[in-house]
Design a protein around this motif. Sequence first.
Motif, short mmCIF file in Angstrom:
data_model
loop_
_atom_site.label_atom_id
_atom_site.label_comp_id
_atom_site.label_asym_id
_atom_site.label_seq_id
_atom_site.Cartn_x
_atom_site.Cartn_y
_atom_site.Cartn_z
N GLY A 26 -8.60 20.46 7.19
CA GLY A 26 -8.09 21.27 6.09
C GLY A 26 -9.18 21.93 5.27
N THR A 27 -8.78 22.49 4.14
CA THR A 27 -9.68 23.20 3.24
C THR A 27 -9.74 22.46 1.92
OG1 THR A 27 -9.15 25.30 4.26
CG2 THR A 27 -10.10 25.38 2.06
N THR A 28 -10.93 22.26 1.42
CA THR A 28 -11.14 21.62 0.12
C THR A 28 -11.83 22.62 -0.78
OG1 THR A 28 -11.42 19.51 1.24
CG2 THR A 28 -12.10 19.62 -1.05
N ARG A 29 -11.26 22.89 -1.94
CA ARG A 29 -11.85 23.83 -2.90
C ARG A 29 -12.29 23.08 -4.13
NH1 ARG A 29 -10.77 29.38 -2.10
NH2 ARG A 29 -9.45 29.70 -0.30
N TYR A 30 -13.50 23.36 -4.56
CA TYR A 30 -14.04 22.78 -5.78
C TYR A 30 -14.44 23.92 -6.70
CZ TYR A 30 -14.28 18.38 -3.31
OH TYR A 30 -13.97 17.27 -2.60
N ARG A 31 -14.13 23.77 -7.95
CA ARG A 31 -14.52 24.78 -8.92
C ARG A 31 -15.47 24.11 -9.89
NH1 ARG A 31 -11.32 29.52 -9.58
NH2 ARG A 31 -12.27 30.78 -11.19
N PHE A 32 -16.69 24.54 -9.88
CA PHE A 32 -17.73 23.99 -10.73
C PHE A 32 -17.73 24.76 -12.04
CE2 PHE A 32 -22.03 24.94 -12.17
CZ PHE A 32 -22.43 23.69 -12.56
N LYS A 33 -17.65 24.06 -13.17
CA LYS A 33 -17.61 24.76 -14.45
C LYS A 33 -18.70 24.23 -15.36
CE LYS A 33 -12.77 25.90 -14.42
NZ LYS A 33 -11.55 25.96 -15.15
#
Length: 145
Positions: free
Chosen positions: A73-80
């Motif tokens: 699958g696809t794993t999305r991370y949003r770094f803030k």
Amino acid sequence: MVQTTGLKKYLKMIRPFDWIIVGLLMIGAFIPYGVFAYHEHQANQGEPNRVLTAIVKHDGKEIYRLKLTNHKGTTRYRFKDGDEWNEIVATDDKIAITEANCQDQVCVRKGEISHAGESIVCLPHKLLVQINASSGSQDGGLVTE
């Protein structure tokens, strides 16, 4: 006509042994490429139980690890960090930074990485994504070496 006779003059100065030396030097220039390609191939074929792990660091501190070997699958991370963000996507055995709000977009243009030792760097955001390989065991998503 003057240029042709000048070229013939220089070609007469070159002896047959000189051509052999030039040929050997040109072949020798590609030997390091062959050696490195062979070692890379051996490293990738060496261990069947090798685990690829993506490590994401911000400002020198590890944020998270993600096991890439047999990743489904696809794993999305949003770094803030304030107004700065990078979107990191992991699919199968590859990881990439797909979106970022930095000006140069070098990290996005780098594309996907999938081999041990490769890395993606976002200098404006002080973000590093690198792939490490280990032959250790895997316990619940954590990789121990």
